[in-house]
Structures are given as C-alpha cells and as structure tokens.
Motif scaffolding. Structure first.
Motif, PDB file in Angstrom:
ATOM      1  N   LEU A 212     -69.591 124.412  -7.055  1.00 38.95           N
ATOM      2  CA  LEU A 212     -70.634 125.004  -6.206  1.00 38.95           C
ATOM      3  C   LEU A 212     -71.959 124.267  -6.382  1.00 38.95           C
ATOM      4  N   ARG A 213     -72.278 123.935  -7.629  1.00 37.55           N
ATOM      5  CA  ARG A 213     -73.539 123.248  -7.936  1.00 37.55           C
ATOM      6  C   ARG A 213     -73.592 121.882  -7.268  1.00 37.55           C
ATOM      7  N   MET A 214     -72.516 121.131  -7.392  1.00 40.98           N
ATOM      8  CA  MET A 214     -72.505 119.786  -6.815  1.00 40.98           C
ATOM      9  C   MET A 214     -72.530 119.840  -5.286  1.00 40.98           C
ATOM     10  N   ASP A 215     -71.792 120.761  -4.681  1.00 38.05           N
ATOM     11  CA  ASP A 215     -71.834 120.917  -3.217  1.00 38.05           C
ATOM     12  C   ASP A 215     -73.246 121.286  -2.768  1.00 38.05           C
ATOM     13  N   THR A 216     -73.868 122.194  -3.510  1.00 35.22           N
ATOM     14  CA  THR A 216     -75.225 122.626  -3.174  1.00 35.22           C
ATOM     15  C   THR A 216     -76.209 121.475  -3.348  1.00 35.22           C
ATOM     16  N   ALA A 217     -76.080 120.725  -4.423  1.00 32.34           N
ATOM     17  CA  ALA A 217     -76.982 119.595  -4.664  1.00 32.34           C
ATOM     18  C   ALA A 217     -76.865 118.561  -3.552  1.00 32.34           C
ATOM     19  N   ARG A 218     -75.639 118.261  -3.144  1.00 29.23           N
ATOM     20  CA  ARG A 218     -75.467 117.289  -2.055  1.00 29.23           C
ATOM     21  C   ARG A 218     -76.131 117.789  -0.775  1.00 29.23           C
ATOM     22  N   ARG A 219     -76.040 119.080  -0.521  1.00 34.87           N
ATOM     23  CA  ARG A 219     -76.662 119.652   0.673  1.00 34.87           C
ATOM     24  C   ARG A 219     -78.182 119.628   0.551  1.00 34.87           C
ATOM     25  N   VAL A 220     -78.708 120.045  -0.569  1.00 33.26           N
ATOM     26  CA  VAL A 220     -80.157 120.185  -0.750  1.00 33.26           C
ATOM     27  C   VAL A 220     -80.863 118.832  -0.768  1.00 33.26           C
ATOM     28  N   PHE A 221     -80.244 117.818  -1.361  1.00 28.72           N
ATOM     29  CA  PHE A 221     -80.934 116.547  -1.523  1.00 28.72           C
ATOM     30  C   PHE A 221     -80.728 115.567  -0.361  1.00 28.72           C
ATOM     31  N   ARG A 222     -80.077 116.017   0.675  1.00 29.42           N
ATOM     32  CA  ARG A 222     -79.963 115.174   1.882  1.00 29.42           C
ATOM     33  C   ARG A 222     -81.150 115.451   2.790  1.00 29.42           C
ATOM     34  N   ARG A 223     -81.719 114.404   3.337  1.00 31.73           N
ATOM     35  CA  ARG A 223     -82.810 114.566   4.296  1.00 31.73           C
ATOM     36  C   ARG A 223     -82.239 115.054   5.621  1.00 31.73           C
TER      37      ARG A 223
END
Length: 163
Positions: A150-161
């Motif tokens: 969940l953390r990695m999926d969320t990080a990929r979503r949050v850190f994309r412009r």
C-alpha cells in the motif's frame, strides 16, 4: 526463570503502543484519500484492536494491568504526531498518506517484535499460548507485507506530477 516484573513493564509498554497504534490506524483509514487503502486500513484497524485485547490478556497472565500513565503518554504522542508540516497549511497533504503508511508499518514491526519475544518465552511460561503467538506473528508479517504494498503504491501515486 522469567522476571515477571520486567515482563509486565515490557507488556505495559507494548500495550500503550498498541493503544496509540489503534488510534493511528483509525485516523489513517478515515482520512485516506484512496478507497482501496481506506478499506484495507479499516480492516487492519479492527484486527489491531482485537490484538490489543489479546495483549491485555497476556498482561493479566503476568499479573499486571495496562498502565494509565503510559497509555496517556502514548495517546498524547499520537495526537502530537498529527501536527507535522507536510507542505500544506490549510488542507491535508498527499504526503500524509505516505507518511502515515510508513508509521503504521513501523508500528506493526514493533508489535511483531513483541509477539516474538513472548513466543521465545513460551517454553518457560506454560500459560503463553504457542499456537496463538505463532498466529499473531504470522498476522504481523502479513500486515507488514500489505502495508508495504500500500505504501509503495501510494508513494508512486503521490510523487508523480499531474499530467
């Protein structure tokens, strides 16, 4: 021979941490922006709350009770942890979704460490339920795995412009 007083203090510390952990799971689930993550955290919060009850039973086995001072301190620390600058002043920052999942993972790792200690003492303490402790350890490992995904999926979503 097990030092019951030290073990009681150890369990009280873990119980206080679990109280803060339940609060963090509930808050993170309520405020999560992704519905898949929200559903997963809500289910984990219920499980963590049940595990806190189980931990309370182990406190009873060693003749101890939750320490209200430690519980209050953990409660205050969890509330203070909400006040962190994440780049947004007026609304919730998307970074909060990532950071909360990281804090939850760390909390679950601590919980698992506690279950492993109890499991290591089970040979000397016949009142400790080996099968139950093995199950709690396995549950912690599964929760860590799920939180990391969940953390990695969320990080990929949050850190994309935004495109």
């Amino acid at each position: 021979m097990i030092d019951q007083a030290r073990l009681a203090t150890y369990l009280q510390d873990h119980y206080a941490g679990s109280s803060a952990g339940v609060e963090l799971f509930r808050r993170a689930a309520d405020q999560q922006t992704d519905p898949v993550v929200r559903t997963a955290l809500t289910a984990m919060a219920e499980k963590v709350e049940h595990e806190r009850t189980v931990l309370g039973g182990y406190l009873g086995i060693v003749g101890a009770k939750p320490d209200p001072v430690k519980n209050a301190g953990a409660w205050v620390a969890e509330k203070l942890g909400r006040f962190k600058p994440n780049g947004e002043l007026v609304r919730r920052s998307p970074l909060s979704d990532v950071l909360e999942l990281e804090m939850l993972r760390i909390a679950v790792e601590g919980k698992g460490a506690g279950w492993r200690v109890l499991r290591s003492l089970a040979d000397e303490e016949p009142r400790f339920d080996v099968a139950e402790l093995d199950g709690l350890i396995a549950d912690s490992e599964q929760q860590i795995k799920e939180l990391e995904e969940l953390r990695m999926d969320t990080a990929r979503r949050v850190f994309r412009r935004p495109s």
